[in-house]
Scaffold this motif. Structure first.
Motif, PDB file in Angstrom:
ATOM      1  N   ILE A 158      -6.862  20.109 -13.698  1.00  0.00           N
ATOM      2  CA  ILE A 158      -6.248  19.208 -12.718  1.00  0.00           C
ATOM      3  C   ILE A 158      -5.159  19.932 -11.945  1.00  0.00           C
ATOM      4  O   ILE A 158      -5.051  19.789 -10.719  1.00  0.00           O
ATOM      5  CB  ILE A 158      -5.673  17.984 -13.432  1.00  0.00           C
ATOM      6  N   LEU A 159      -4.381  20.726 -12.655  1.00  0.00           N
ATOM      7  CA  LEU A 159      -3.315  21.462 -11.973  1.00  0.00           C
ATOM      8  C   LEU A 159      -3.899  22.427 -10.956  1.00  0.00           C
ATOM      9  O   LEU A 159      -3.380  22.577  -9.838  1.00  0.00           O
ATOM     10  CB  LEU A 159      -2.465  22.214 -12.996  1.00  0.00           C
ATOM     11  N   LEU A 160      -4.996  23.069 -11.349  1.00  0.00           N
ATOM     12  CA  LEU A 160      -5.661  23.985 -10.426  1.00  0.00           C
ATOM     13  C   LEU A 160      -6.097  23.249  -9.169  1.00  0.00           C
ATOM     14  O   LEU A 160      -5.832  23.680  -8.038  1.00  0.00           O
ATOM     15  CB  LEU A 160      -6.861  24.614 -11.132  1.00  0.00           C
ATOM     16  N   PHE A 161      -6.743  22.109  -9.407  1.00  0.00           N
ATOM     17  CA  PHE A 161      -7.202  21.339  -8.256  1.00  0.00           C
ATOM     18  C   PHE A 161      -6.039  20.869  -7.415  1.00  0.00           C
ATOM     19  O   PHE A 161      -6.115  20.828  -6.183  1.00  0.00           O
ATOM     20  CB  PHE A 161      -8.032  20.138  -8.718  1.00  0.00           C
ATOM     21  N   GLY A 162      -4.954  20.521  -8.092  1.00  0.00           N
ATOM     22  CA  GLY A 162      -3.781  20.082  -7.350  1.00  0.00           C
ATOM     23  C   GLY A 162      -3.256  21.188  -6.450  1.00  0.00           C
ATOM     24  O   GLY A 162      -2.912  20.950  -5.285  1.00  0.00           O
ATOM     25  N   ALA A 163      -3.241  22.398  -6.981  1.00  0.00           N
ATOM     26  CA  ALA A 163      -2.754  23.526  -6.178  1.00  0.00           C
ATOM     27  C   ALA A 163      -3.657  23.737  -4.975  1.00  0.00           C
ATOM     28  O   ALA A 163      -3.179  23.904  -3.831  1.00  0.00           O
ATOM     29  CB  ALA A 163      -2.705  24.777  -7.041  1.00  0.00           C
ATOM     30  N   ILE A 164      -4.969  23.711  -5.234  1.00  0.00           N
ATOM     31  CA  ILE A 164      -5.903  23.883  -4.113  1.00  0.00           C
ATOM     32  C   ILE A 164      -5.702  22.773  -3.094  1.00  0.00           C
ATOM     33  O   ILE A 164      -5.714  22.996  -1.878  1.00  0.00           O
ATOM     34  CB  ILE A 164      -7.354  23.885  -4.618  1.00  0.00           C
ATOM     35  N   ASN A 165      -5.492  21.562  -3.623  1.00  0.00           N
ATOM     36  CA  ASN A 165      -5.307  20.421  -2.743  1.00  0.00           C
ATOM     37  C   ASN A 165      -4.097  20.620  -1.839  1.00  0.00           C
ATOM     38  O   ASN A 165      -4.154  20.336  -0.641  1.00  0.00           O
ATOM     39  CB  ASN A 165      -5.110  19.179  -3.608  1.00  0.00           C
ATOM     40  N   LEU A 166      -3.012  21.145  -2.425  1.00  0.00           N
ATOM     41  CA  LEU A 166      -1.814  21.358  -1.619  1.00  0.00           C
ATOM     42  C   LEU A 166      -2.081  22.338  -0.484  1.00  0.00           C
ATOM     43  O   LEU A 166      -1.720  22.086   0.672  1.00  0.00           O
ATOM     44  CB  LEU A 166      -0.688  21.888  -2.508  1.00  0.00           C
ATOM     45  N   ILE A 167      -2.756  23.436  -0.843  1.00  0.00           N
ATOM     46  CA  ILE A 167      -3.073  24.442   0.180  1.00  0.00           C
ATOM     47  C   ILE A 167      -3.932  23.826   1.275  1.00  0.00           C
ATOM     48  O   ILE A 167      -3.680  23.962   2.475  1.00  0.00           O
ATOM     49  CB  ILE A 167      -3.800  25.631  -0.469  1.00  0.00           C
ATOM     50  N   CYS A 168      -4.930  23.094   0.796  1.00  0.00           N
ATOM     51  CA  CYS A 168      -5.898  22.467   1.698  1.00  0.00           C
ATOM     52  C   CYS A 168      -5.188  21.506   2.635  1.00  0.00           C
ATOM     53  O   CYS A 168      -5.405  21.516   3.855  1.00  0.00           O
ATOM     54  CB  CYS A 168      -6.886  21.728   0.824  1.00  0.00           C
ATOM     55  N   THR A 169      -4.329  20.684   2.048  1.00  0.00           N
ATOM     56  CA  THR A 169      -3.610  19.705   2.858  1.00  0.00           C
ATOM     57  C   THR A 169      -2.718  20.393   3.880  1.00  0.00           C
ATOM     58  O   THR A 169      -2.627  19.955   5.034  1.00  0.00           O
ATOM     59  CB  THR A 169      -2.755  18.804   1.953  1.00  0.00           C
ATOM     60  N   GLY A 170      -2.085  21.488   3.447  1.00  0.00           N
ATOM     61  CA  GLY A 170      -1.250  22.224   4.383  1.00  0.00           C
ATOM     62  C   GLY A 170      -2.039  22.710   5.570  1.00  0.00           C
ATOM     63  O   GLY A 170      -1.644  22.499   6.731  1.00  0.00           O
ATOM     64  N   PHE A 171      -3.194  23.312   5.292  1.00  0.00           N
ATOM     65  CA  PHE A 171      -4.042  23.792   6.382  1.00  0.00           C
ATOM     66  C   PHE A 171      -4.471  22.643   7.282  1.00  0.00           C
ATOM     67  O   PHE A 171      -4.445  22.747   8.509  1.00  0.00           O
ATOM     68  CB  PHE A 171      -5.273  24.499   5.822  1.00  0.00           C
ATOM     69  N   LEU A 172      -4.869  21.550   6.628  1.00  0.00           N
ATOM     70  CA  LEU A 172      -5.361  20.421   7.411  1.00  0.00           C
ATOM     71  C   LEU A 172      -4.264  19.871   8.311  1.00  0.00           C
ATOM     72  O   LEU A 172      -4.525  19.553   9.478  1.00  0.00           O
ATOM     73  CB  LEU A 172      -5.861  19.319   6.470  1.00  0.00           C
ATOM     74  N   LEU A 173      -3.050  19.790   7.773  1.00  0.00           N
ATOM     75  CA  LEU A 173      -1.957  19.274   8.606  1.00  0.00           C
ATOM     76  C   LEU A 173      -1.700  20.198   9.788  1.00  0.00           C
ATOM     77  O   LEU A 173      -1.439  19.748  10.906  1.00  0.00           O
ATOM     78  CB  LEU A 173      -0.689  19.118   7.767  1.00  0.00           C
TER      79      LEU A 173
END
Lengths: 438, 763
Positions: free
Chosen positions: A34-49
């Motif tokens: 979950i933590l791994l996915f959370g980290a990826i999610n943060l990166i992903c969200t940053g790019f998307l924003l």
């Protein structure tokens, strides 16, 4: 924002505690994923924003909020792991399982607030439509879609899975179900794929991506920039539709309502995490009744307290003969008037003492036991205020209540091992008599 | 004639399902006929568009009515056959004719505005489609998701026509000088559309939607009249005749005052004949035949498809040489082919119209929706189908508003919120109105922002209302907890706002935009005044909050002593109201919201001053950054408190009392120990608790219960459940078929209780 907290001492200790709990959770292998996915999610969200601001597309922003919602759901998942590790503390005497419910509620509400914000923004954009650059639009869509789907399908998110199944269907699900039903009418072979209830999160991800693709197409072909705003509104509405039933469900848990499955199955006898007031006849053995009631209820209710209330205990000498079996409500909330069930009174000395729940405590958290219900007890009767000066108010919902449950033959004789088997029954268990159903 | 009569009788009840003929071959015949007629109708409308360029609209309608009346009187013989018509009926027919004239006026005016293709798409919907659309939109029992989808498609289609259809005529029309229009009537309509602020073509779309609704209402209303008069056909014939007489003077005046653009009326006879025949007569007769022979829904479905398709085809090919022989009016020379052509938006909306007509006209197969009332002895669910009918007979709207207003004004919390909401709304609408008037985007967007904020207020109002509802079976403790939940949501709302402000200000720090400050000051001063009023109104509630929520020992002690006093005479905790005001999370949330708005206004004023005086453009993002942080910090305690209540934490301000009370309980005679003490705040006024106590076997349970209740009541717990356990209980429990582990745990617990007698064990 976090820097501010460092100036305040209690807050820092709060962060220290948080770190400590975090370490506790991180010790579990399951949470690594979950933590791994959370980290990826943060990166992903940053790019998307970033892409959102570069394309200036509000539809993509609305879709990005779904990704942020995914982050919340991951956090909820972490919390649910943490909850299983924590024991009840003195101040949180019920334990922390409610935190899971609160997390689900908060994340669904946040998603809806984000959608509300999108609606407001798009209302402003209708007045002055800015230009949309399609450059990163499709890329962003597919990155978000694939990431969302990947997260949904690879992580078993217990709380959200539970809520999405237990809550009522969203309108999006209803429409898809309706469409797929008519589709299955044409091609029956597809029924195994389409007919089961669709996962609402997968559904909204797909629908949002579809809307974005249409937006891209129309902007590319004809420069209809208004499509962007329109599809943002569509995505926001779909978010509302998807999240609303879930937040209603978890909100009801937080409001300490009687859980619906309990209501449906067992007319109102049982509450989870519950307390019950029982009134018994003067000559009954209190402890025996208590044991029986507890025995009947505790399969349903994890935290149970039964209060026995004996009629006329103050004036024991005055009355002779059994007092009419009455239910007296100790709580100041409400009293449920019920017709007297005939025939059950004299069945046996134990169960003829009617019991009745009152001040009914509520569902505690999502998975608290309660699906298996033993029908208990019968109820009846008129109410009358007792000498302690409690206020009683009659709530007139008698029409719902004119069915009662009788349980004959439990513990009919002194041998306590006989007669009653604790069946984790479905609601149809046959040991009821005397129902009158509308 | 006999056949006609039969049709007429069916026509009287077009919505009763006339038994559908199972003979598909016979049906096919009618379907083909219907399709062909619809195709011809499309031709007729395209033709009439061309005609309307030359002929004045009133003249056109007059000629149309004249021709139709001539034919219909010829065929139907309304005067010689059937029963005589009374004076009263004549008046009704007159009204019918007037309405019919107005609708056809709207229709053909819409045609001149947005062209035949769009007119066909918008106007050629059968009644059943529109009725089911309206029932989806305005009643709760729309008929399942399919109908909702159909309605959504319809709306999308109209929106497509409005927004995504860049009709080239739009630009051309805009160049028109206003004085160009032929008559006072058209001029009036034009000015009405211009007043709405939309382009002519869009105005035409709106006009046609309006006309469509009118048409459906008109048809529904005239159904009874047609039965009275003796058939729809007779009514039509008479009505057309009356409208001819009606329009006659107007046309005469028109032809006298204005010079005609028509070179020779003779060359127009042929086109007029086709229009009259295709649009009016053939369509009417075939429709009535088909609706008699087929189900109405089927008729609508088969009718809509060909007309939309042929409209699309003609829209593309009408000016093309291929269709030249179809056109009775060969005046291709003066029209450019760019007029009202096919565009992407039109095609999309046509597709949506076809879909929606298909869905909406399909017979609704919804079963009655029942409410679950319970389960039968066999375990099958039981439903109640009666309730629906009763629920829908709700009270009238004014009465409802009156009742809810009365409820709102009853209590101070909701009253305050309501007044402030009204003030806020007023300000918002003034702002929006002024923004629209002066065409200032900044003002309008600020107005939207205010509306966004108002949603929090509305939620607070609802929560304040609902918290006073009586307890029901599901909300068995009452609705008081809703206030806490609403406070929590409001807190989340503020966090979201703070987050967005933060993001925005960071973006502006990186890339400071040019600001136009001249409009900002008055608006923000106005907002500041409104919000200051709000703060004054709500600060009373807030000061309460701080007293109690900070949990300062002094204040809670004080209120407790007061409470105890009250308790001793009433024996019941309704005197808790004074304490209860303290924890009202709902009011706190609303207050914080207002506070955040005030901060926003102050920030705007300060940054405006800084920018104007010193030219510090950086001041604006810095101010908003600061405000975002302030909002966030002010919300954190609210969220924390609400979370604690929602997590059923031991109420912090009662901790001490409860601790003492539990120690007191320990000392009660005959009590061995207690276990599982749970105390939690349910809502602002209710503190609930449960406890299990073990007593020696010779004690009277009820006395113990009373003693413990008394002690805990004094400690502030006003909703208590006590389980009194003796030795015998555990024996009974082990005797009953409880699980082994549970019994083990219980006995263990009991034994441990016996030895561990100090109250610190639990607390």
């Amino acid at each position: 924002m976090g820097t501010i907290h460092l100036f305040r001492k209690p807050q820092r200790s709060f962060f220290g505690k948080l770190l400590q709990e975090f370490r506790l959770v991180a010790a579990d292998r399951r949470s690594w994923k979950i933590l791994l996915f959370g980290a990826i999610n943060l990166i992903c969200t940053g790019f998307l924003l970033m892409w959102c601001s570069s394309t200036n597309s509000i539809a993509l922003t609305a879709y990005t909020y779904l990704t942020i919602f995914d982050l919340f759901s991951l956090m909820t998942c972490l919390i649910s792991y943490w909850v299983t590790m924590r024991k009840p503390s003195p101040v949180y005497s019920f334990g922390f399982e409610r935190l899971e419910v609160l997390a689900v509620f908060a994340s669904t509400v946040l998603a809806q607030l984000g959608a509300l914000f999108i609606l407001k923004e798009s209302a402003e954009r209708f007045l002055e439509q800015p230009e949309i650059h399609t450059g990163r639009l499709l890329v962003g869509t597919f990155v978000a879609l694939s990431f969302n789907l990947f997260t949904m399908l690879s992580i078993r998110n217990k709380p959200f899975a539970y809520v999405s199944e237990a809550a009522s269907t969203s309108w999006l699900q209803e429409h898809v179900a309706d469409l797929s039903r008519s589709l299955c009418g044409i091609i029956p072979g597809l029924s195994s794929i389409f007919l089961p209830r669709m996962n609402p999160f997968v559904l909204i991800d797909l629908a949002g991506a579809f809307a974005l693709c249409i937006t891209y197409m129309l902007i590319e072909i004809n420069n209809y920039f208004a499509v962007d705003t329109a599809s943002a509104i569509a995505i926001a509405l779909m978010t509302f539709g998807t999240m609303y039933p879930m937040s209603v469900y978890s909100g009801k848990v937080l409001l300490q309502t009687t859980p619906p499955h309990v209501i449906g199955q067992l007319d109102k006898l049982i509450r989870e995490a519950g307390s019950v007031h029982v009134r018994i006849r003067r000559d009954a053995n209190e402890q025996m009744v208590l044991a029986h009631v507890t025995n009947r209820l505790y399969t349903l209710v994890s935290t149970l307290t039964v209060q026995i209330f004996k009629d006329d205990w103050i004036r024991p000498a005055l009355l002779s003969g059994p007092v009419a079996a009455n239910v007296l409500n100790f709580s100041d909330h409400h009293i449920i008037p019920m017709p007297l069930l005939k025939g059950t009174d004299d069945l046996n000395p134990v169960t003829s003492t009617p019991t009745k729940p009152s001040s009914p405590p509520p569902e505690f958290s999502f998975n608290s036991p309660g699906k298996n219900v033993n029908p208990v007890i019968l109820l009846n009767t008129q109410t009358r205020p007792y000498g302690l000066g409690l206020n009683h108010g009659n709530t007139p919902y008698s029409s719902m209540f004119n069915q009662g449950l009788g349980v004959p033959g439990i513990g009919a004789t002194q041998g306590f091992r006989t007669g009653f088997t604790n069946i984790p029954s479905r609601y149809g268990t046959n040991n009821r008599i005397g129902q009158s159903r509308p | 004639m006999y056949a006609c009569q039969k049709i007429q009788t069916v026509q009287k009840f077009p919505f009763t399902l006339s038994n559908p003929p199972t003979n598909t071959k016979r049906l096919t015949k009618y379907i083909v006929l219907l399709c062909f007629t619809k195709f011809l109708k499309a031709v007729g409308l395209f033709e009439s568009y061309d005609l309307l360029k030359a002929v004045h609209i009133v003249q056109f309608i007059f000629i149309l009515k004249l021709g139709t009346a001539f034919f219909m009187v010829l065929f139907q013989k309304p005067f010689s056959s059937g029963k005589t018509i009374t004076k009263h009926q004549w008046i009704k027919i007159f009204k019918h004719a007037v309405a019919g004239c107005i609708i056809s006026l709207l229709w053909f005016f819409g045609l001149t505005l947005c062209g035949p293709l769009r007119t066909l798409l918008l106007f050629e919907h059968s009644d059943i489609v529109v009725i089911s659309l309206l029932s989806v939109l305005f009643t709760s029992s729309g008929g399942g998701p399919a109908k909702t989808r159909g309605a959504a498609f319809f709306i999308i289609a109209v929106i497509c026509l409005l927004l995504f259809d860049n009709d080239d005529l739009m630009a051309k029309m805009a160049e028109h000088p206003e004085g160009h229009h032929d008559s006072a009537l058209t001029h009036m309509l034009y000015t009405a559309i211009a007043f709405l602020g939309v382009a002519d073509h869009k105005g035409g779309v709106l006009l046609l939607v309006l006309a469509l609704c009118c048409k459906v209402g008109f048809h529904t209303a005239s159904r009874k009249l047609s039965v009275d008069v003796g058939g729809a056909k007779r009514l039509q014939a008479l009505s057309h005749l009356v409208s001819v007489l009606l329009l006659c003077p107007w046309v005469i005046v028109l032809s006298v005052t204005t010079e005609s653009k028509v070179e020779s009326w003779f060359s127009l006879i042929m086109p007029f004949a086709t229009v009259i025949f295709f649009v009016m007569i053939l369509d009417f007769y075939v429709d009535s035949i088909c609706s008699a022979k087929m189900e109405v829904s089927k008729c609508a479905r088969y009718g809509s498809f060909p007309i939309f398709i042929s409209a699309l085809l003609f829209g593309n090919f009408w000016t093309h040489p291929i269709t030249d022989h179809l056109r009775a009016m060969n005046k291709a020379a003066h029209q450019e082919s760019t007029e009202h052509v096919l565009s992407g938006g039109v095609v999309v909306s046509a597709v949506f119209f076809i879909l929606s007509a298909n869905i909406l006209s399909s017979p609704s197969k919804r079963g009655q929706k029942g409410t679950l009332i319970g389960y039968s002895p066999e375990g099958t669910p039981l439903y109640n189908f009666m309730g629906d009918a009763f629920q829908h007979s709700s009270q009238s709207i004014p009465r409802f508003i009156k009742e809810s207003l009365k409820q709102i004004l009853e209590e101070s919390d909701s009253r305050q919120i309501f007044y402030f909401l009204c003030l806020n709304m007023l300000f918002t609408f003034v702002e929006l109105f002024y923004g629209v008037l002066t065409n200032s985007l900044g003002l309008i967007s600020d107005g939207f922002h205010m509306l966004f904020d108002c949603s929090a207020l509305v939620m607070g109002l609802f929560a304040a209302l609902m918290s006073r509802w009586k307890a029901t079976r599901i909300f068995s403790y009452g609705y008081g907890r809703i206030e806490i939940l609403s406070g929590f949501i409001n807190g989340l709302f503020l966090i979201v706002i703070a987050f967005f402000v933060f993001m925005e200000s960071v973006a502006r720090l990186i890339d400071p935009p040019e600001l136009d400050t001249h409009m900002l000051t008055p608006v923000s001063v106005g907002g500041l005044i409104v919000n200051l009023i709000g703060i004054c109104a709500f600060s009373h509630a807030h000061s309460h909050n701080h007293g109690a929520s900070q949990g300062s020992c002094h204040s809670s002690d004080h209120s407790h002593s007061h409470h105890m006093h009250g308790h001793s005479d009433h024996g019941h905790g309704h005197s808790h109201g004074s304490i209860g005001g303290g924890m009202n999370a709902n009011m706190r949330g609303v207050f914080l919201h207002v506070l955040a708005d005030t901060l926003g206004s102050i920030g705007v004023i300060v940054s405006t001053i800084l920018i104007e005086q010193f030219g510090w453009f950086i001041a604006d993002p810095l101010c908003s950054l600061f405000i975002a942080i302030l909002i966030f910090l002010s919300v954190v305690p609210l969220i924390k408190d609400a979370c604690q209540v929602l997590l059923l934490r031991l109420p912090s301000e009662y901790e001490k009392e409860l601790h003492i009370a539990l120690e007191k309980i320990q000392k009660i005679e005959g009590l061995i120990s207690y276990r599982d003490p749970h105390f939690w705040r349910h809502s602002a006024s209710v503190v609930a608790g449960t406890i299990h106590i073990q007593v020696t076997s010779d004690v009277l349970e009820q006395r113990i219960v009373q003693q413990v209740t008394g002690i805990l009541k004094d400690a502030g717990v006003n909703n208590l459940t006590i389980q009194v356990e003796k030795e015998a209980y555990f024996q009974h429990m082990s005797g009953l078929s409880t699980g082994f582990h549970d019994v083990l745990a219980m006995t263990k617990q009991m034994e441990s209780m016996k030895y561990c007698k100090d109250g610190t064990y639990i607390m």
